[in-house]
Scaffold this active site. Sequence first.
Site, PDB file in Angstrom:
ATOM      1  N   ASP A   1      -4.674 -12.775  23.075  1.00  0.00           N
ATOM      2  CA  ASP A   1      -5.012 -11.746  22.091  1.00  0.00           C
ATOM      3  C   ASP A   1      -3.822 -10.812  21.885  1.00  0.00           C
ATOM      4  O   ASP A   1      -3.579  -9.892  22.668  1.00  0.00           O
ATOM      5  CB  ASP A   1      -6.248 -10.960  22.548  1.00  0.00           C
ATOM      6  CG  ASP A   1      -6.764 -10.022  21.457  1.00  0.00           C
ATOM      7  OD1 ASP A   1      -6.065  -9.860  20.431  1.00  0.00           O
ATOM      8  OD2 ASP A   1      -7.859  -9.468  21.627  1.00  0.00           O
TER       9      ASP A   1
ATOM     10  N   GLU B   1      -3.702   3.737   6.298  1.00  0.00           N
ATOM     11  CA  GLU B   1      -4.578   2.558   6.415  1.00  0.00           C
ATOM     12  C   GLU B   1      -6.049   2.949   6.257  1.00  0.00           C
ATOM     13  O   GLU B   1      -6.411   4.125   6.345  1.00  0.00           O
ATOM     14  CB  GLU B   1      -4.364   1.860   7.764  1.00  0.00           C
ATOM     15  CG  GLU B   1      -4.681   2.729   8.967  1.00  0.00           C
ATOM     16  CD  GLU B   1      -5.033   1.914  10.212  1.00  0.00           C
ATOM     17  OE1 GLU B   1      -5.892   1.006  10.124  1.00  0.00           O
ATOM     18  OE2 GLU B   1      -4.468   2.218  11.273  1.00  0.00           O
TER      19      GLU B   1
ATOM     20  N   SER C   1      -2.147  -8.588  18.721  1.00  0.00           N
ATOM     21  CA  SER C   1      -2.433  -8.121  17.361  1.00  0.00           C
ATOM     22  C   SER C   1      -1.415  -8.644  16.352  1.00  0.00           C
ATOM     23  O   SER C   1      -0.206  -8.694  16.626  1.00  0.00           O
ATOM     24  CB  SER C   1      -2.422  -6.593  17.329  1.00  0.00           C
ATOM     25  OG  SER C   1      -2.578  -6.149  15.998  1.00  0.00           O
ATOM     26  N   ALA C   2      -1.937  -8.990  15.170  1.00  0.00           N
ATOM     27  CA  ALA C   2      -1.059  -9.392  14.055  1.00  0.00           C
ATOM     28  C   ALA C   2      -0.158  -8.232  13.623  1.00  0.00           C
ATOM     29  O   ALA C   2       0.841  -8.451  12.927  1.00  0.00           O
ATOM     30  CB  ALA C   2      -1.901  -9.875  12.877  1.00  0.00           C
ATOM     31  N   ASP C   3      -0.484  -7.013  14.046  1.00  0.00           N
ATOM     32  CA  ASP C   3       0.376  -5.863  13.725  1.00  0.00           C
ATOM     33  C   ASP C   3       1.811  -6.088  14.222  1.00  0.00           C
ATOM     34  O   ASP C   3       2.773  -5.672  13.577  1.00  0.00           O
ATOM     35  CB  ASP C   3      -0.149  -4.580  14.391  1.00  0.00           C
ATOM     36  CG  ASP C   3      -1.485  -4.110  13.826  1.00  0.00           C
ATOM     37  OD1 ASP C   3      -1.963  -4.693  12.828  1.00  0.00           O
ATOM     38  OD2 ASP C   3      -2.053  -3.149  14.403  1.00  0.00           O
TER      39      ASP C   3
ATOM     40  N   LYS D   1      -2.136   2.545  23.048  1.00  0.00           N
ATOM     41  CA  LYS D   1      -3.069   3.054  24.059  1.00  0.00           C
ATOM     42  C   LYS D   1      -3.281   2.021  25.135  1.00  0.00           C
ATOM     43  O   LYS D   1      -3.033   0.824  24.937  1.00  0.00           O
ATOM     44  CB  LYS D   1      -4.366   3.503  23.409  1.00  0.00           C
ATOM     45  CG  LYS D   1      -5.207   2.434  22.810  1.00  0.00           C
ATOM     46  CD  LYS D   1      -6.468   3.045  22.261  1.00  0.00           C
ATOM     47  CE  LYS D   1      -6.255   3.716  20.920  1.00  0.00           C
ATOM     48  NZ  LYS D   1      -5.555   2.870  19.932  1.00  0.00           N
TER      49      LYS D   1
ATOM     50  N   VAL E   1      -3.204  -2.078  10.288  1.00  0.00           N
ATOM     51  CA  VAL E   1      -1.772  -1.744  10.222  1.00  0.00           C
ATOM     52  C   VAL E   1      -1.009  -2.897   9.566  1.00  0.00           C
ATOM     53  O   VAL E   1      -0.210  -2.690   8.647  1.00  0.00           O
ATOM     54  CB  VAL E   1      -1.216  -1.435  11.631  1.00  0.00           C
ATOM     55  CG1 VAL E   1       0.310  -1.382  11.620  1.00  0.00           C
ATOM     56  CG2 VAL E   1      -1.799  -0.118  12.144  1.00  0.00           C
TER      57      VAL E   1
HETATM   58  N1  PSU Z   1      -5.942   1.639  17.138  1.00  0.00           N
HETATM   59  C1  PSU Z   1      -6.629   2.799  16.951  1.00  0.00           C
HETATM   60  N2  PSU Z   1      -7.463   2.920  15.890  1.00  0.00           N
HETATM   61  C2  PSU Z   1      -7.615   1.903  14.985  1.00  0.00           C
HETATM   62  C3  PSU Z   1      -6.866   0.687  15.188  1.00  0.00           C
HETATM   63  C4  PSU Z   1      -6.064   0.598  16.267  1.00  0.00           C
HETATM   64  O1  PSU Z   1      -6.505   3.718  17.735  1.00  0.00           O
HETATM   65  O2  PSU Z   1      -8.382   2.057  14.034  1.00  0.00           O
HETATM   66  C5  PSU Z   1      -6.995  -0.403  14.166  1.00  0.00           C
HETATM   67  C6  PSU Z   1      -5.739  -0.468  13.278  1.00  0.00           C
HETATM   68  O3  PSU Z   1      -6.157  -0.767  11.955  1.00  0.00           O
HETATM   69  C7  PSU Z   1      -4.973  -1.640  13.855  1.00  0.00           C
HETATM   70  C8  PSU Z   1      -6.104  -2.539  14.270  1.00  0.00           C
HETATM   71  O4  PSU Z   1      -4.109  -2.258  12.930  1.00  0.00           O
HETATM   72  O5  PSU Z   1      -7.069  -1.659  14.820  1.00  0.00           O
HETATM   73  C9  PSU Z   1      -5.661  -3.572  15.257  1.00  0.00           C
HETATM   74  O6  PSU Z   1      -6.686  -4.497  15.403  1.00  0.00           O
HETATM   75  P1  PSU Z   1      -6.397  -5.869  16.190  1.00  0.00           P
HETATM   76  O7  PSU Z   1      -6.170  -5.425  17.612  1.00  0.00           O
HETATM   77  O8  PSU Z   1      -7.657  -6.656  15.997  1.00  0.00           O
HETATM   78  O9  PSU Z   1      -5.193  -6.481  15.571  1.00  0.00           O
HETATM   79 MN    MN Z   2      -6.768  -9.343  18.465  1.00  0.00          MN
END
Ligand code: PSU
Ligand code: MN
Length: 303
Positions: free
Chosen positions: A138, A25, A140-142, A159, A106
């Site tokens: 909140d 990524e 994540s879309a992941d 984490k 991701v």
């Molecule tokens: N966790 C990390 N480093 C990162 C991310 C997550 O330790 O860089 C990034 C990844 O690209 C992950 C994104 O897909 O943050 C998730 O963001 P969000 O929580 O806004 O979906």
């Molecule tokens: Mn988010």
Amino acid sequence: MNQYLSYSEEVKQAMEAGKPIVALESTIISHGMPYPQNVQTAREVEQIIRENGAVPATIALIDGMIKIGLSDEELEMFGNSKNVAKASRRDLGYLLATKQLGATTVAATMICADLAGIRIFVTGGIGGVHRGAETTMDISADLEELAQTNVAVVCAGAKSILDIGLTLEYLETKGVPVIGYQTDELPAFYTRKSGFPINFRADDETTVADTLRVKWDLGLQGGAVIANPIPAQDELEPELIDGIIAQALKEAEANDVKGKDTTPFLLAKVKELTEGKSLVANIALVKNNAVVGAKIAVAFNQG
Ligand code: PSU
Ligand code: MN
């Protein structure tokens, strides 16, 4: 082939030769680590993947195209410019249509890898259910991507800026296998243990590759989380990191940080409060994931 995909020469040749390929990524470069360690790490991770028998394909959006494999100059640009958008699933159409620079999360990297036929993806950590999600919503879309897109994500667990328990419950509901690589416990990114058991343990890359193959042969849509603990010599002390994460979360709330800014804010804050120790750990675990991910890609390719 999809009209929005553009392959680097290295990836194109690897595909023609049927070599194993590992997706990487770009949000981790642009929003996950500071310059210049981000670019340095990205290059080293690519090299580790080559040394372990696979070909790296770092994915990003440039000038209306999904790039599968970046040049050295492109890596530098993503690590060192301010005007890179964080691109998740919802952002792909707009950022490509308006020809902006987009660093794929991701979720977005999984989508692009899937379009390119790449099944194994290496990163540091996935997004998940945030602490307090019962009021902020909140999530994540992941996680939704893992539920529907056939790409396996090698990471160092979730984490504790996230609610690890709720993240696992969400993945369970969506039928996403969480496979511990040589571990019975989900690793917590900076530390080897989280206190949460994983679903399955795999002690070698063949077991992981076989599990993925059978899942997809059955037509079961969706990805998998391959959780690979940070090497023992690189892990941070749980007492140190727990207090710091609590502090970072407090500051995020005090500053009213929301939406896509939350994860980058927390990562930067944790780095600041650990005086850079979290960054050192982050780099070590990504490299370790690159070794394991490349081996899984090789085993998967042989099947
Ligand atoms: N966790 C990390 N480093 C990162 C991310 C997550 O330790 O860089 C990034 C990844 O690209 C992950 C994104 O897909 O943050 C998730 O963001 P969000 O929580 O806004 O979906
Ligand atoms: Mn988010």
